[in-house]
Enzyme design. Structure first.
Site, PDB file in Angstrom:
ATOM      1  N   PHE A  95       9.707 -23.134  10.890  1.00 48.64           N
ATOM      2  CA  PHE A  95       9.849 -24.582  10.748  1.00 48.64           C
ATOM      3  C   PHE A  95      11.333 -24.961  10.705  1.00 48.64           C
ATOM      4  CE2 PHE A  95      10.279 -28.349   7.910  1.00 48.64           C
ATOM      5  CZ  PHE A  95       9.759 -29.271   8.794  1.00 48.64           C
ATOM      6  N   MET A 117      30.917 -51.602  31.733  1.00 49.45           N
ATOM      7  CA  MET A 117      31.624 -50.774  32.711  1.00 49.45           C
ATOM      8  C   MET A 117      30.706 -50.402  33.863  1.00 49.45           C
ATOM      9  SD  MET A 117      34.527 -49.609  33.502  1.00 49.45           S
ATOM     10  CE  MET A 117      35.762 -49.104  32.302  1.00 49.45           C
TER      11      MET A 117
END
Lengths: 568, 88
Positions: free
Chosen positions: A111, A467
């Site tokens: 985990f 941009m």
């Protein structure tokens, strides 16, 4: 001293001078947070690990010290990947400490297990995974030394949970004295000779000059020689913008005189810079008449992109001090300065007001620079606002502009400002951000509000990924595919969002209110402030060298090519 | 493409080999053969590798990039030696 691996970790961090950690606890790193609770080290609890990484970068660049971030295993660690890549590209000294699953289950898909060492191999200077708690103090000392010496960069320390929990005896780490490369006197002499015989020399200054703390040596050497100076995006602030020898930033969005200085030079004196493609444009057409002196602390940078005629491996501070010592006279650069001075007079940085009557973004940044001044620290995200922050803020000192240059990481500004403010509590810190960037990392404003880190954010809100939109205007016939963000329609409403995050939220959409709004923001000291500057969506960044073209094609504005026309 | 033979001494640290191999793949270096064996000194390993470089990339550059890997003790270009051994 009897302790645990975790206790040794925190003690070692104290002993190497760490004063703040940006991080978030989780299962595997949990043991480290217990001794941290009693430590004199400040811990800033971020809202996302990426924020911790960029904050460590901002802290490092504002203070010149090593920035530290901490995260748990698995997703906590992988969220640090972008800041590590960013720090690697921009040579920022940070140490990332990650928890790891217990030694007995490493490699079993446990985990929250991720092989973070392997994931980060190409984007770290070095990494450690510690298997014996007794090694922790030595590893921490080595990590700090590696991060901060030579070419600085990110170092990862991965600590399995059971190693943190195991009993050990703390032995204080031996702090090694950093060594610096010894300069070659022959290369220094060769460089001085080239400088003495050149007629059109230019100092091409990169971020290495800031990392090495060499701004004073640069000032001295420039004044001694009278040679023009250009500072790259990573070097803004290394040389005062107010200085008459300074031509500004070169490169894709550099000033016309700075680009021209490189293109027409007969000698580049490149210091702590790496001939990045955003500076050189099309490499075969870059600085075609110039001999190259290239000094860098990283030998692998010399002659990587452009062959150096004189390569000097060394710390920029040492290199410039050595050059200053052997250069005795000023060469006559009258013709060179006449040429560059003419370009400077003809092509100053400038902008038009948007035709739709909305605010000019450049004006906002210009006023911010004037009112907040050169003692403030400015951070930026990536895109148009970043280029305007590089062009229109007037920098006078190193470390005053912190941005993501090499990696171009959107969302850098807010967490970097948080780290810078934590490291420099007495300075005003302004994050100049875009509306796109801001939405990637603004959760750290909750951290700033909760931790008493009163940064200020100027969102240059043009409603778009500006941009990309500019490129769509110029190169894709105005087909605006997926660049509209809806931020002008208040998706989200940044003022309400600021309020919800525990900040003061302000909005400004007219020229007459800009100064007043900035001053109102600057009067707030007890919490962060966000200003939504609503600006026109069609403003563009100029000058520009289009990607894939040579620097001679630099356009002062659309269709105006001063250097190209000069050759006609 | 140019072909080169390199010999490296690496510290026997976990991840040292991985870092070298990742450097090759991220810098676009083609590996033709690779062998790792214990060196005379117990804490070091010797890595012999034959690589091919893309046009425009130099072996000097690659050697410098290998040289900045913390666990690399030394890098030697043996391209010429190998040619002699083969009698070429």
């Amino acid at each position: 001293m009897d302790t645990t691996g975790a206790g040794a970790l925190i003690k070692a961090l104290e002993d190497v001078g760490c004063e703040v950690i940006f991080g978030m606890p989780g299962g595997a790193i949990l043991p480290a947070y217990d001794p941290l609770f009693d430590s004199k080290i400040r811990h800033v609890l971020v809202r996302h690990e990426q924020g911790a990484g960029h904050a460590a970068q901002g802290y490092a660049q504002a203070t010149g010290r090593v920035g530290v971030c901490m995260a748990t295993s698995g997703p906590g660690a992988t969220n640090l990947v972008t800041p590590l890549a960013d720090a690697y590209m921009d040579s920022v000294p940070i140490v990332a400490i990650t928890g790891q699953v217990a030694r007995s289950v490493i490699g079993t898909d446990a985990f929250q297990e991720a092989d973070i060492r392997s994931i980060t191999l190409p984007i770290t200077k070095h990494s450690f995974q510690v298997h014996d708690p007794a090694d922790i103090p030595r590893v921490i000392a080595e990590a700090f030394l590696l991060a901060s010496t030579g070419r600085p960069g990110p170092v990862l320390v991965d600590l399995p949970k059971d190693v943190l929990a195991t009993a050990t005896t703390y032995t204080p780490p031996k702090l090694a004295t950093p060594s610096r490369p010894v300069l070659s006197p022959v290369q220094i002499r060769n460089a001085a000779q080239l400088i003495g015989s050149s007629k059109r020399p230019v100092f091409y200054i990169g971020g290495g000059v800031i990392r090495s703390g060499a701004a004073q040596e640069l000032h001295k050497l420039a004044e001694k020689t009278g040679i023009p100076v250009v500072t790259t995006l990573m070097a803004r602030g290394a040389f005062p913008d107010s200085h008459p020898l300074h031509l500004g930033m070169p490169g894709m969005h550099g000033t016309v005189p700075a680009v021209a200085a490189l293109q027409r030079a007969d000698l580049l004196i490149a210091l702590g810079t790496r001939f990045d493609d955003r500076v050189t444009g099309l490499l075969p057409e870059f600085a075609p008449h110039a001999a190259v002196i290239h000094a860098d602390i990283d030998p692998a940078e010399i002659s990587k992109n452009r062959k150096a005629d004189v390569g000097i491996v060394g710390d920029c501070r040492d290199v410039m001090a050595a050059l200053s010592a052997v250069i005795t006279r000023k060469t006559d650069l009258t013709d060179w300065w006449n040429y560059l001075g003419g370009l400077r007079a003809t092509y100053p940085l400038g902008y038009d007001w948007p035709a739709d009557g909305m605010l000019a973004p450049q004006y906002v940044i210009e006023r911010l620079s004037r009112l907040a001044g050169p003692e403030a620290i400015y951070t930026a995200g990536v895109g148009q606002h970043q280029m305007w922050a590089a062009q229109y803020v007037k920098y006078e000192r190193p470390g005053s502009f912190i941005n993501s240059g090499g990696a171009g990481t959107m969302g850098f500004a807010v967490p970097a400002a948080m780290g810078a403010q934590a490291g420099a509590p007495d300075r005003t810190v302004w994050a100049i951000d875009g509306d796109g960037c801001f939405q990637m990392t603004n959760q750290e404003l909750a951290t700033c509000a909760a931790e008493g880190i009163p940064i200020k954010v100027a969102i240059i809100n043009n409603g778009n990924l500006g941009m990309v939109r500019q490129w769509q205007t110029l190169f894709y016939e105005g087909r605006y595919s997926n660049t509209r963000l809806g931020t002008h329609q208040r998706h989200p409403d940044f003022v309400k969002l600021a309020d919800a995050l525990g900040c003061v939220g302000l909005r400004c959409d007219s020229q007459s209110e800009v100064d007043g709004t900035i001053l109102e923001a600057m009067a707030v000291h007890d919490r962060p402030v966000v200003v939504d500057f609503v600006v026109g969506q069609d403003a563009q960044v100029w000058p520009m060298v289009a990607a894939g073209t040579g620097n001679d094609e630099v356009m002062a504005a659309r269709g105006i090519r001063p250097l190209f026309d000069e050759e006609e | 493409m140019t072909r080169h033979s390199l010999s490296l001494l690496l510290r026997n640290e976990p991840g040292a080999l991985a870092r070298i191999v990742v450097l090759f793949s991220s810098r676009g270096v083609d590996v033709e053969s690779l062998s790792l064996a214990p060196a005379e000194r117990g804490d070091l390993s010797r890595l012999d590798v034959v690589v091919e470089l893309q046009p425009g990339r130099t072996i000097v550059q690659l050697i410098k990039q290998l040289g900045r890997v913390v666990d690399v003790k030394s890098v030697v270009d043996r391209t010429h030696d190998e040619a002699i051994e083969l009698g070429a």
